[in-house]
Design an enzyme around this catalytic site. Sequence first.
Site, short mmCIF file in Angstrom:
data_model
loop_
_atom_site.label_atom_id
_atom_site.label_comp_id
_atom_site.label_asym_id
_atom_site.label_seq_id
_atom_site.Cartn_x
_atom_site.Cartn_y
_atom_site.Cartn_z
N HIS A 189 0.83 -1.20 0.00
CA HIS A 189 0.00 0.00 0.00
C HIS A 189 0.86 1.26 0.00
O HIS A 189 0.52 2.26 -0.63
CB HIS A 189 -0.93 0.01 1.21
N SER B 37 5.25 6.95 3.58
CA SER B 37 4.24 8.00 3.80
C SER B 37 2.98 7.42 4.42
O SER B 37 2.23 8.13 5.10
CB SER B 37 3.91 8.72 2.49
N HIS C 54 -1.30 -13.40 -1.19
CA HIS C 54 -2.58 -13.68 -0.53
C HIS C 54 -2.59 -15.07 0.10
O HIS C 54 -3.55 -15.44 0.77
CB HIS C 54 -3.73 -13.56 -1.54
N ASP D 127 -6.33 -17.94 2.00
CA ASP D 127 -5.91 -19.26 1.57
C ASP D 127 -6.58 -20.27 2.51
O ASP D 127 -6.19 -20.38 3.67
CB ASP D 127 -4.38 -19.38 1.65
N THR E 242 -3.55 -23.62 3.40
CA THR E 242 -2.35 -23.44 4.25
C THR E 242 -2.19 -21.95 4.56
O THR E 242 -1.25 -21.31 4.08
CB THR E 242 -1.08 -23.97 3.54
#
Length: 335
Positions: free
Chosen positions: A73, A83, A202, A254, A257
């Site tokens: 991000h 920032s 992810h 997930d 796992t």
Amino acid sequence: MGRRYSSTSSIIMILSFLLSLLLLLPNSASAQLRQNYYRNICPNVESIVRSAVTAKFRQTFVTAPATLRLFFHDCFVRGCDASVMLASSINRAEKDHPDDISLAGDGFDTVIKAKAAVDRDPRCRNRVSCADILAMAARDVVALTGGPFFLVELGRLDGRVSSKPSVRGRLPHSTFNLNQLNAMFASNGLTQTDMIALSGAHTIGFAHCGQFSKRIYSFQRGRPVDPTLNPTYAAQLQQMCPRNVDPRIAINMDPTTPNTFDNAYFKNLQQGKGLFASDQTLFADPRSRGTVNFFASNHTAFRQAFVAAMTKLGRVGVKTGGRMGEIRRDCTAVN
């Protein structure tokens, strides 16, 4: 006349060639990043940060996905300049934007604790940027969860500006299709393969029910459930996220796992178990399906592609000199 035209054409050709060479070179800021940047400034910085991150990780697993997401991000909004760490007394900083509010506090806390540990060393005090600490911490949480360890390019300065409006349109949404994902990543110098590899993060992430509830309850008239979802998986999601449940309830991205950085994310996509529409589109779209299948069948290839993509991500919009940035004494406030 003919000779003058020939001379002019030659000059144009030479200038065009030189311009093409310049376009192939990395921008001057990212070119100044290098491994072992702190060798003569703060020689133990890597081990200090790793120890602090490990201690935080042992307290809570959320440290891993939270820190990795924080890095992403940060880089996509104003470049990798920390920032996103800056706070605003009137809630006008990046972290106050709706797309950033869901960032887990453990990611911020990881960087703050690592910064404090670095500054306890007199040789390092106020000499290592929060942006570099975040980059190292993101790498460390990947390794701590079973992913690859890799050398990080360092030398970033911390940005002095953090504004809520600057986040708008800079981060991918869970509903994005492949064209939207490719366009956003390309705007940051990242390829489709980079995007797919980074999406593999992810495998240790989590999401809130509100981010995907439409896929399991109100996808479209006559089809309440997204047909690209595995029916059994969709039923499980409905159990974990019943109607009118608190949208902030977190679900592992997930389902197989969730605490291990592996290539299970891609295997899940092959079975229709991508939690976000933006995940499942990587397999549903034939233009990206081949890469998903490749990463699902070759764990080593995924790890190598992820390292390459993380390195490129870490170069986005970096500030390395002049008045462009600073080394913050406090990661949450400008000096």
